[in-house]
Design a protein around this motif. Structure first.
Motif, PDB file in Angstrom:
ATOM      1  N   LEU A   5      25.828  -6.838  13.885  1.00 10.11           N
ATOM      2  CA  LEU A   5      27.109  -7.237  14.473  1.00 10.11           C
ATOM      3  C   LEU A   5      26.893  -8.428  15.402  1.00 10.11           C
ATOM      4  O   LEU A   5      26.088  -8.351  16.334  1.00 10.11           O
ATOM      5  N   ILE A   6      27.587  -9.536  15.107  1.00 12.93           N
ATOM      6  CA  ILE A   6      27.500 -10.745  15.938  1.00 12.93           C
ATOM      7  C   ILE A   6      28.747 -10.808  16.813  1.00 12.93           C
ATOM      8  O   ILE A   6      29.862 -10.882  16.295  1.00 12.93           O
ATOM      9  N   ILE A   7      28.572 -10.736  18.127  1.00  9.88           N
ATOM     10  CA  ILE A   7      29.717 -10.875  19.037  1.00  9.88           C
ATOM     11  C   ILE A   7      29.526 -12.198  19.768  1.00  9.88           C
ATOM     12  O   ILE A   7      28.742 -12.302  20.711  1.00  9.88           O
ATOM     13  N   GLU A  36      37.138  -6.982  20.064  1.00  7.71           N
ATOM     14  CA  GLU A  36      36.941  -6.895  18.610  1.00  7.71           C
ATOM     15  C   GLU A  36      35.534  -6.359  18.313  1.00  7.71           C
ATOM     16  O   GLU A  36      35.333  -5.544  17.411  1.00  7.71           O
ATOM     17  N   GLY A  37      34.570  -6.819  19.095  1.00 10.95           N
ATOM     18  CA  GLY A  37      33.191  -6.365  18.929  1.00 10.95           C
ATOM     19  C   GLY A  37      33.054  -4.869  19.126  1.00 10.95           C
ATOM     20  O   GLY A  37      32.404  -4.180  18.338  1.00 10.95           O
ATOM     21  N   LEU A  38      33.675  -4.350  20.193  1.00 13.20           N
ATOM     22  CA  LEU A  38      33.607  -2.905  20.471  1.00 13.20           C
ATOM     23  C   LEU A  38      34.228  -2.096  19.336  1.00 13.20           C
ATOM     24  O   LEU A  38      33.699  -1.061  18.929  1.00 13.20           O
ATOM     25  N   GLN A  42      32.252   0.518  16.693  1.00 12.76           N
ATOM     26  CA  GLN A  42      32.603   1.915  16.436  1.00 12.76           C
ATOM     27  C   GLN A  42      32.882   2.172  14.956  1.00 12.76           C
ATOM     28  O   GLN A  42      32.500   3.206  14.428  1.00 12.76           O
ATOM     29  N   GLN A  43      33.533   1.200  14.316  1.00 15.94           N
ATOM     30  CA  GLN A  43      33.873   1.376  12.893  1.00 15.94           C
ATOM     31  C   GLN A  43      32.658   1.264  11.990  1.00 15.94           C
ATOM     32  O   GLN A  43      32.479   2.013  11.054  1.00 15.94           O
ATOM     33  N   GLU A  44      31.817   0.287  12.259  1.00 14.66           N
ATOM     34  CA  GLU A  44      30.779  -0.107  11.301  1.00 14.66           C
ATOM     35  C   GLU A  44      29.395   0.450  11.612  1.00 14.66           C
ATOM     36  O   GLU A  44      28.504   0.400  10.780  1.00 14.66           O
ATOM     37  N   ARG A  69      26.236   3.335  27.427  1.00 13.32           N
ATOM     38  CA  ARG A  69      26.736   4.655  27.820  1.00 13.32           C
ATOM     39  C   ARG A  69      26.784   5.585  26.626  1.00 13.32           C
ATOM     40  O   ARG A  69      26.707   6.790  26.757  1.00 13.32           O
ATOM     41  N   LYS A  70      26.933   4.999  25.431  1.00  9.98           N
ATOM     42  CA  LYS A  70      27.191   5.825  24.255  1.00  9.98           C
ATOM     43  C   LYS A  70      26.002   5.983  23.320  1.00  9.98           C
ATOM     44  O   LYS A  70      25.807   7.025  22.742  1.00  9.98           O
TER      45      LYS A  70
END
Ligand code: CA
Length: 227
Positions: A5-7, A36-38, A42-44, A69-70
């Protein structure tokens, strides 16, 4: 294939990174903002995140805190200034690596590979390492002191496991940097000192008398038992 994931809000740079990662066999996912990154994270469920420090809608550090945190997803921070790296390391938020702009996409791909490689366990390694009451589970990527679990960042875990795996060997900071970053890149040797300090503090928080990492004057560090 590993999902990355590139943010990064600079569209051109984001696109170049996507192309390079794709050409190197990765599956890139792109976000131009922190929110959008967050959402994509979560989705990917990406295997690694490239995270720009300066995003339009959110501080990259807040985003990193939120991720940490997650879960312990590997994160490589992208910063615009080299001075920021010192500050970031000092904050001890547990990014796995740092890249300063301008960088070559080739370097980024190499860093991504290095971080993923050091987090994956070769089949020939033993499953657990022990020193005194310290135990490292290489399969589960967990460590414990006595009966209490030691909460380490991925980089700290790798560093400690490397030292404990070869208890008689003194490693220089540069060697440790190469082990934890995959080698041959410009790195920051004092990153190692900060990681070691953090590991020692975490161990002492569980067992005040324990220290499994010895300083070898003029060389660096080695594993061993001291009281
Ligand atoms: Ca930016």
């Amino acid at each position: 294939m590993h999902k990355i994931l590139i943010i990064e809000d600079e569209e051109n740079l984001n696109k170049i990174l996507q192309d390079y990662l794709r050409h190197n066999g990765f599956t890139p996912i792109s976000a131009l903002t922190g929110s959008e990154g967050l959402q994509l994270w979560q989705q990917e469920k990406p295997d690694l995140i490239l995270l720009d420090l300066n995003l339009p809608d959110m501080d990259g550090l807040d985003l990193l805190r939120e991720l940490r945190r997650k879960e312990q997803v590997p994160v490589i921070m992208i910063t615009a200034r080299i001075e920021e790296v010192d500050r970031l390391i000092g904050l001890e938020l547990g990014a796995d690596d740092y890249i300063t702009k301008p960088f070559s996409p080739r370097e980024v791909v190499a860093r991504v590979k290095a971080v993923l490689r050091r987090l994956s366990r070769p089949a020939s390694q033993p499953e657990t390492l022990k020193l005194g009451n310290l135990q490292i589970d290489l399969r589960g990527h967990t460590a414990s002191v006595g009966s209490k679990s030691l909460d380490l960042t991925p980089a700290e875990f790798q560093l400690l496991a490397q030292l404990i795996a070869e208890p008689d060997r003194a490693f220089s900071r540069l060697e440790l940097l190469e082990y934890t970053q995959g080698g041959r890149f410009e790195g920051y040797e004092r990153t190692i000192d900060i990681h070691i300090k953090n590991i020692r503090q975490k161990i002492r928080a569980i067992d005040p008398g324990a220290n499994f990492i010895l300083t070898v004057f003029g060389v660096g560090y080695k594993a061993g038992l001291v009281k």
